[in-house]
Write a protein that holds these residues in place. Structure first.
Motif, PDB file in Angstrom:
ATOM      1  N   ALA A   1     -13.028 -12.185   8.810  1.00 51.83           N
ATOM      2  CA  ALA A   1     -13.540 -13.468   9.497  1.00 51.83           C
ATOM      3  C   ALA A   1     -13.943 -13.160  11.169  1.00 51.83           C
ATOM      4  CB  ALA A   1     -12.418 -14.354   9.848  1.00 51.83           C
ATOM      5  N   VAL A   2     -15.120 -14.062  10.563  1.00 52.58           N
ATOM      6  CA  VAL A   2     -16.204 -13.849  12.327  1.00 52.58           C
ATOM      7  C   VAL A   2     -15.885 -15.783  12.947  1.00 52.58           C
ATOM      8  CG1 VAL A   2     -18.233 -13.498  13.787  1.00 52.58           C
ATOM      9  CG2 VAL A   2     -17.515 -12.276  11.002  1.00 52.58           C
ATOM     10  N   ILE A   3     -15.499 -15.646  14.141  1.00 50.11           N
ATOM     11  CA  ILE A   3     -15.263 -16.564  14.606  1.00 50.11           C
ATOM     12  C   ILE A   3     -16.600 -17.385  14.854  1.00 50.11           C
ATOM     13  CG2 ILE A   3     -13.743 -18.321  16.268  1.00 50.11           C
ATOM     14  CD1 ILE A   3     -12.251 -16.701  14.837  1.00 50.11           C
ATOM     15  N   GLY A   4     -17.709 -18.260  14.236  1.00 54.15           N
ATOM     16  CA  GLY A   4     -18.863 -19.021  15.038  1.00 54.15           C
ATOM     17  C   GLY A   4     -18.819 -20.292  14.733  1.00 54.15           C
ATOM     18  N   PRO A   5     -19.874 -20.946  15.459  1.00 51.77           N
ATOM     19  CA  PRO A   5     -20.795 -19.646  15.088  1.00 51.77           C
ATOM     20  C   PRO A   5     -21.255 -19.327  17.039  1.00 51.77           C
ATOM     21  CG  PRO A   5     -21.167 -23.083  15.643  1.00 51.77           C
ATOM     22  CD  PRO A   5     -19.555 -22.490  14.966  1.00 51.77           C
TER      23      PRO A   5
ATOM     24  N   ALA B   1     -14.610 -11.858  17.307  1.00 54.59           N
ATOM     25  CA  ALA B   1     -14.642 -13.409  18.139  1.00 54.59           C
ATOM     26  C   ALA B   1     -15.506 -12.694  19.136  1.00 54.59           C
ATOM     27  CB  ALA B   1     -13.428 -13.671  19.012  1.00 54.59           C
ATOM     28  N   VAL B   2     -16.620 -13.302  19.952  1.00 51.34           N
ATOM     29  CA  VAL B   2     -16.725 -12.956  21.235  1.00 51.34           C
ATOM     30  C   VAL B   2     -16.490 -14.084  22.016  1.00 51.34           C
ATOM     31  CG1 VAL B   2     -18.828 -14.162  21.990  1.00 51.34           C
ATOM     32  CG2 VAL B   2     -19.117 -12.824  19.690  1.00 51.34           C
ATOM     33  N   SER B   3     -16.331 -13.676  23.393  1.00 51.39           N
ATOM     34  CA  SER B   3     -15.679 -14.384  24.271  1.00 51.39           C
ATOM     35  C   SER B   3     -16.328 -13.654  26.117  1.00 51.39           C
ATOM     36  CB  SER B   3     -14.167 -14.315  23.770  1.00 51.39           C
ATOM     37  OG  SER B   3     -13.620 -15.009  24.953  1.00 51.39           O
ATOM     38  N   PRO B   4     -16.320 -14.890  26.394  1.00 53.99           N
ATOM     39  CA  PRO B   4     -17.215 -16.176  26.529  1.00 53.99           C
ATOM     40  C   PRO B   4     -17.868 -15.783  25.161  1.00 53.99           C
ATOM     41  CG  PRO B   4     -17.032 -15.874  28.253  1.00 53.99           C
ATOM     42  CD  PRO B   4     -16.628 -14.483  28.124  1.00 53.99           C
TER      43      PRO B   4
ATOM     44  N   GLY C   1     -19.652 -21.190  25.274  1.00 59.64           N
ATOM     45  CA  GLY C   1     -18.776 -20.186  25.954  1.00 59.64           C
ATOM     46  C   GLY C   1     -17.471 -20.117  25.256  1.00 59.64           C
ATOM     47  N   ARG C   2     -17.143 -20.930  23.984  1.00 60.27           N
ATOM     48  CA  ARG C   2     -15.153 -20.434  23.765  1.00 60.27           C
ATOM     49  C   ARG C   2     -14.854 -19.517  24.056  1.00 60.27           C
ATOM     50  NH1 ARG C   2     -14.766 -21.967  17.883  1.00 60.27           N
ATOM     51  NH2 ARG C   2     -15.947 -19.821  17.963  1.00 60.27           N
ATOM     52  N   VAL C   3     -13.236 -19.568  24.652  1.00 55.73           N
ATOM     53  CA  VAL C   3     -12.762 -17.946  25.220  1.00 55.73           C
ATOM     54  C   VAL C   3     -11.622 -18.166  23.996  1.00 55.73           C
ATOM     55  CG1 VAL C   3     -11.157 -16.707  26.670  1.00 55.73           C
ATOM     56  CG2 VAL C   3     -13.102 -18.209  27.910  1.00 55.73           C
ATOM     57  N   VAL C   4     -12.309 -16.747  23.773  1.00 56.98           N
ATOM     58  CA  VAL C   4     -10.559 -16.126  22.806  1.00 56.98           C
ATOM     59  C   VAL C   4      -9.600 -15.178  23.526  1.00 56.98           C
ATOM     60  CG1 VAL C   4     -10.136 -15.475  20.485  1.00 56.98           C
ATOM     61  CG2 VAL C   4     -12.244 -17.212  20.975  1.00 56.98           C
ATOM     62  N   THR C   5      -8.667 -15.832  23.048  1.00 53.72           N
ATOM     63  CA  THR C   5      -8.203 -13.954  24.356  1.00 53.72           C
ATOM     64  C   THR C   5      -8.115 -12.891  23.421  1.00 53.72           C
ATOM     65  OG1 THR C   5      -5.476 -15.225  23.692  1.00 53.72           O
ATOM     66  CG2 THR C   5      -7.037 -15.466  26.233  1.00 53.72           C
TER      67      THR C   5
ATOM     68  N   ASP D   1     -15.880  -9.331  21.440  1.00 52.23           N
ATOM     69  CA  ASP D   1     -17.085  -9.012  22.063  1.00 52.23           C
ATOM     70  C   ASP D   1     -17.298  -9.590  23.519  1.00 52.23           C
ATOM     71  OD1 ASP D   1     -19.864  -9.036  23.022  1.00 52.23           O
ATOM     72  OD2 ASP D   1     -20.384  -8.866  20.584  1.00 52.23           O
ATOM     73  N   GLN D   2     -16.878  -9.098  24.658  1.00 49.29           N
ATOM     74  CA  GLN D   2     -17.178  -9.567  25.608  1.00 49.29           C
ATOM     75  C   GLN D   2     -17.957  -9.227  26.639  1.00 49.29           C
ATOM     76  OE1 GLN D   2     -12.425  -9.052  27.814  1.00 49.29           O
ATOM     77  NE2 GLN D   2     -13.068 -10.357  27.376  1.00 49.29           N
ATOM     78  N   ALA D   3     -19.613  -9.489  25.993  1.00 48.16           N
ATOM     79  CA  ALA D   3     -20.779  -9.084  26.554  1.00 48.16           C
ATOM     80  C   ALA D   3     -21.016  -9.925  27.779  1.00 48.16           C
ATOM     81  CB  ALA D   3     -21.844  -9.199  25.249  1.00 48.16           C
ATOM     82  N   PHE D   4     -20.351 -11.397  27.811  1.00 37.65           N
ATOM     83  CA  PHE D   4     -20.674 -12.002  29.310  1.00 37.65           C
ATOM     84  C   PHE D   4     -18.959 -12.619  30.000  1.00 37.65           C
ATOM     85  CE2 PHE D   4     -23.240 -13.546  26.179  1.00 37.65           C
ATOM     86  CZ  PHE D   4     -24.984 -13.681  26.202  1.00 37.65           C
ATOM     87  N   VAL D   5     -18.189 -11.281  29.709  1.00 37.27           N
ATOM     88  CA  VAL D   5     -17.267 -11.463  30.206  1.00 37.27           C
ATOM     89  C   VAL D   5     -17.488 -11.009  32.401  1.00 37.27           C
ATOM     90  CG1 VAL D   5     -16.210  -9.167  30.709  1.00 37.27           C
ATOM     91  CG2 VAL D   5     -14.824 -11.861  30.698  1.00 37.27           C
ATOM     92  N   ASP D   6     -18.293 -10.611  32.438  1.00 38.69           N
ATOM     93  CA  ASP D   6     -18.199 -10.046  33.868  1.00 38.69           C
ATOM     94  C   ASP D   6     -18.167 -10.928  35.031  1.00 38.69           C
ATOM     95  OD1 ASP D   6     -17.363  -7.377  33.311  1.00 38.69           O
ATOM     96  OD2 ASP D   6     -20.318  -6.888  32.686  1.00 38.69           O
ATOM     97  N   LEU D   7     -19.155 -11.463  34.905  1.00 43.16           N
ATOM     98  CA  LEU D   7     -19.630 -12.836  35.747  1.00 43.16           C
ATOM     99  C   LEU D   7     -18.669 -14.072  35.417  1.00 43.16           C
ATOM    100  CD1 LEU D   7     -23.543 -12.166  35.724  1.00 43.16           C
ATOM    101  CD2 LEU D   7     -21.530 -10.749  36.751  1.00 43.16           C
ATOM    102  N   GLU D   8     -17.663 -13.332  34.726  1.00 40.25           N
ATOM    103  CA  GLU D   8     -16.633 -15.008  34.416  1.00 40.25           C
ATOM    104  C   GLU D   8     -15.434 -15.275  35.141  1.00 40.25           C
ATOM    105  OE1 GLU D   8     -18.453 -17.835  32.965  1.00 40.25           O
ATOM    106  OE2 GLU D   8     -19.736 -16.748  32.733  1.00 40.25           O
ATOM    107  N   PRO D   9     -14.906 -16.612  35.400  1.00 42.45           N
ATOM    108  CA  PRO D   9     -13.303 -16.306  35.946  1.00 42.45           C
ATOM    109  C   PRO D   9     -12.214 -16.337  34.514  1.00 42.45           C
ATOM    110  CG  PRO D   9     -14.559 -18.569  35.956  1.00 42.45           C
ATOM    111  CD  PRO D   9     -15.839 -17.652  35.514  1.00 42.45           C
ATOM    112  N   VAL D  10     -12.265 -15.628  33.741  1.00 45.31           N
ATOM    113  CA  VAL D  10     -11.419 -15.281  32.741  1.00 45.31           C
ATOM    114  C   VAL D  10     -11.272 -13.796  33.140  1.00 45.31           C
ATOM    115  CG1 VAL D  10     -12.145 -17.266  31.605  1.00 45.31           C
ATOM    116  CG2 VAL D  10     -13.536 -15.002  31.739  1.00 45.31           C
ATOM    117  N   GLU D  11     -10.109 -13.710  32.246  1.00 47.01           N
ATOM    118  CA  GLU D  11      -9.475 -12.414  32.389  1.00 47.01           C
ATOM    119  C   GLU D  11     -10.409 -11.484  30.983  1.00 47.01           C
ATOM    120  OE1 GLU D  11      -5.079  -9.559  32.310  1.00 47.01           O
ATOM    121  OE2 GLU D  11      -5.585 -12.215  31.393  1.00 47.01           O
TER     122      GLU D  11
END
Length: 332
Positions: A108-112, A145-148, A153-157, A174-184
């Motif tokens: 199952a892939v959380i999409g789109p 899941a991709v997060s963000p 930009g949806r976040v899944v922990t 997949d946290q490809a975009f997490v480095d510059l985000e204010p999320v853990e």
């Protein structure tokens, strides 16, 4: 098997990607040069790399070189140690490799989301379905899941993703975009694989460098599948320098968040409704989405469009003052 995702120009094997200016030039042959490519989510202000030692090009990377990169990456990404880190020539090859390492399963892939995830699992013979939320993954042995998320930009922990698998199989985050985000950011743990992108954060996508954070046994299998010398000497040198520079990353996060807020204001003034995004891109809907895409293209500005959602456009960040001004003129 169901497949749907983020699609636009520049398709390869049915999956589209940003950054294809050849496709943009075919669509808009009269557009002025230079093009402003806002179709990717790559940091437009790259990391200032130190001079490259000639030896990084003249010889094959040594095991010690790779070990140093893995140690630096473990410290930067919060992994317990280098044995929890697999380095690769970009996260795309990791997305392709993981499905080949596990038996055929229900996925199952959380999409789109980024369409390569579903495509890679499908190509490896898995039964793939796209679902809209974690609550819909029942019966899946592997959940991705991709997060963000790209593009909204949806976040899944990591915890929620692991609970969704119910201990049945594997959770891929997949946290490809997490480095510059204010999320853990997530750390590797049993049943979880975390993918991290180097090129997007540091604006050095052409180097091809990415990481999988996982339990040591799975890391060894990934590395065996990738083979020797998977990461080049220049990529190792760049990764060690940039990942060690915490101050640059903090400054970049602040600056790109300010840029994203500036982009929000421009989109809103143009009548757009912002759906979401990250510090490196924004996705919005416009009543005249297809017309705006063409106006931008005719002005030499390439953004992402989505055939399934013609009113939707995704904007990366302009790289400099001239690009910001050109975008502002068209959006007005």
């Amino acid at each position: 098997m169901e497949r749907r995702g983020v699609l636009a120009e520049g398709s390869e094997n049915g999956v589209a990607h940003g950054g294809d200016l050849d496709a943009a030039r075919r669509l808009f042959p009269a557009a002025p040069d230079p093009w402003i490519d806002l179709s990717t989510g790559i940091n437009p202000v790259p990391y200032p790399l130190p001079p490259l030692e000639a030896s990084a090009l003249h010889r094959l990377p040594s095991p010690a070189d790779l070990a140093r990169l893995k140690s630096v990456a473990a410290a930067a990404y919060g992994a317990p140690g280098p044995d929890h880190v697999a380095a690769a020539p970009g996260t795309q090859i990791l997305i392709e490799t993981l499905p080949r390492l596990v038996p055929r399963a229900r996925v199952a892939v959380i999409g789109p989301t980024y369409a390569e995830h579903a495509a890679a699992w499908t190509r490896s013979g898995h039964e793939v379905r796209i679902v809209g939320a974690l609550s819909e993954v029942e019966g899946a042995e592997i959940v991705v899941a991709v997060s963000p998320n790209n593009p909204d930009g949806r976040v899944v922990t990591a915890g929620a993703l692991l609970r969704a698998t119910g201990g049945r199989g594997l959770a891929v985050l997949d946290q490809a975009f997490v480095d510059l985000e204010p999320v853990e950011a997530a750390a590797p743990e049993p049943g979880l694989v975390v993918l991290r992108s180097f090129g997007k954060t540091y604006g050095l996508a052409g180097l091809r460098l990415g990481f999988a954070l996982a339990e040591p046994a799975l890391v060894r299998r990934i590395e065996a599948a990738l083979g020797p010398w998977a990461v080049s000497g220049p990529a190792i040198a760049a990764g060690c320098a940039a990942l060690s520079d915490d101050e640059w990353r903090r400054t970049a996060a602040s600056a790109r968040c300010q840029d994203a807020e500036r982009l929000d204001r421009m989109i809103l003034r143009a009548g757009g409704r912002i759906l979401g995004g990250t510090a490196l891109f924004r996705t919005a809907t416009f009543e005249d989405g297809p017309e705006l895409f063409h106006r931008l293209g005719e002005a030499g500005i390439y953004v992402r469009r989505f055939p399934e959602f013609p009113e939707r456009l995704r904007f990366g960040l302009p790289p400099d003052k001239a690009a910001w001004c050109r975008l502002s003129r068209i959006l007005k």
